[in-house]
Design an enzyme around this catalytic site. Structure first.
Site, PDB file in Angstrom:
ATOM      1  N   TYR A  22     -13.464  27.997 110.705  1.00  0.00           N
ATOM      2  CA  TYR A  22     -14.940  28.019 110.748  1.00  0.00           C
ATOM      3  C   TYR A  22     -15.492  27.668 112.129  1.00  0.00           C
ATOM      4  CZ  TYR A  22     -14.509  28.018 105.651  1.00  0.00           C
ATOM      5  OH  TYR A  22     -14.193  28.339 104.364  1.00  0.00           O
ATOM      6  N   HIS A  27     -22.556  29.335 111.003  1.00  0.00           N
ATOM      7  CA  HIS A  27     -22.841  28.148 110.182  1.00  0.00           C
ATOM      8  C   HIS A  27     -22.462  26.851 110.902  1.00  0.00           C
ATOM      9  CE1 HIS A  27     -24.714  27.831 106.400  1.00  0.00           C
ATOM     10  NE2 HIS A  27     -23.681  27.669 105.607  1.00  0.00           N
ATOM     11  N   TYR A  73     -17.647  20.015 103.968  1.00  0.00           N
ATOM     12  CA  TYR A  73     -18.160  21.375 103.792  1.00  0.00           C
ATOM     13  C   TYR A  73     -19.674  21.291 103.654  1.00  0.00           C
ATOM     14  CZ  TYR A  73     -13.434  23.103 103.590  1.00  0.00           C
ATOM     15  OH  TYR A  73     -12.146  23.406 103.920  1.00  0.00           O
ATOM     16  N   ASN A  75     -22.222  22.499 101.916  1.00  0.00           N
ATOM     17  CA  ASN A  75     -23.079  22.253 100.756  1.00  0.00           C
ATOM     18  C   ASN A  75     -22.936  20.855 100.165  1.00  0.00           C
ATOM     19  OD1 ASN A  75     -20.542  22.754  99.766  1.00  0.00           O
ATOM     20  ND2 ASN A  75     -21.211  24.029  98.060  1.00  0.00           N
ATOM     21  N   ASP A 100     -28.057  25.779 111.422  1.00  0.00           N
ATOM     22  CA  ASP A 100     -28.351  27.196 111.649  1.00  0.00           C
ATOM     23  C   ASP A 100     -29.536  27.655 110.802  1.00  0.00           C
ATOM     24  OD1 ASP A 100     -26.315  26.703 109.510  1.00  0.00           O
ATOM     25  OD2 ASP A 100     -26.659  28.816 109.087  1.00  0.00           O
ATOM     26  N   ASN A 121     -28.160  25.269 102.124  1.00  0.00           N
ATOM     27  CA  ASN A 121     -27.431  24.366 101.220  1.00  0.00           C
ATOM     28  C   ASN A 121     -27.108  23.003 101.827  1.00  0.00           C
ATOM     29  OD1 ASN A 121     -27.442  26.092  99.011  1.00  0.00           O
ATOM     30  ND2 ASN A 121     -25.607  27.158  99.702  1.00  0.00           N
TER      31      ASN A 121
END
Length: 195
Positions: A22, A27, A73, A75, A100, A121
């Site tokens: 990632y 994100h 993560y 969320n 973002d 989220n």
């Protein structure tokens, strides 16, 4: 800064997803800003901690600041931020969250005093866990997909080469805004960077 006899500590949170795959995705632009902030000020390194994140405490202009990258993560970001600010007795109003934003063009940044989650989220998780919308935000534009790419795939995708310059500029502006906030009232910083 003193407030009723105690030192006021600020907290800057960069949102993203942990893990190498990632690292350069849209994100993770919040992580990128924290990394650049650390590099420019010769701060860090971030250390893994009991708050499900990586953080470090630094000083600028006599104030203490905690820099945090949640490792939960996106969320579940609130699960990292809430115990950290409780432990250090940081008021949610002294928290600045970098993330973002699909509604801003790539390269643009926007600061806000508070607000809803706007479908993000990470911000939704923060509002749920902190029990308030009263924390500061620094939104970094990533634009919206112009083709049929689903939003989830888009935000988990990397920036094309054609956008690299705009992305670098937005990260630099975000770093400047964070540094300014450590020495000036947030409203002044908003006026400077939102104009």
């Amino acid at each position: 800064m003193l407030n009723e006899g105690r030192i006021v500590m600020k907290c800057i949170v960069g949102l993203g997803n942990p893990g190498r795959k990632y690292k350069k995705t849209r994100h993770n632009i919040g992580f990128m800003v924290i990394d650049e902030l650390l590099k420019r000020n010769a701060w860090g390194p971030l250390k893994k901690d009991k708050f499900q994140g990586k953080h470090v405490i630094e000083h600028l202009h006599g104030d203490k600041v905690v820099l945090l990258q949640p490792q939960t993560y996106m969320n579940l970001s609130g699960q990292s931020v809430k115990p950290l600010i409780d432990f250090y007795e940081i008021d949610p109003g002294d928290v600045l969250v970098i993330y973002d934003d699909l509604d801003l063009p790539t390269g643009r940044i926007r600061l806000r005093q508070k607000g809803g989650h706007g479908g993000h989220n990470g911000i939704r998780s923060l509002i749920d866990h902190l029990g308030t919308k009263e924390f500061k935000r620094l939104r970094i534009g990533v634009g919206r997909p112009t083709n049929a790419v689903p939003v989830v795939d888009y935000v988990l995708g990397t920036f094309p080469k054609s956008e690299e310059e705009a992305v670098s500029e937005s990260i630099e502006n975000a770093v400047h805004a964070c540094e300014r906030w450590l020495e000036k009232p947030f409203l002044e910083v908003m006026n400077e960077f939102n104009s």
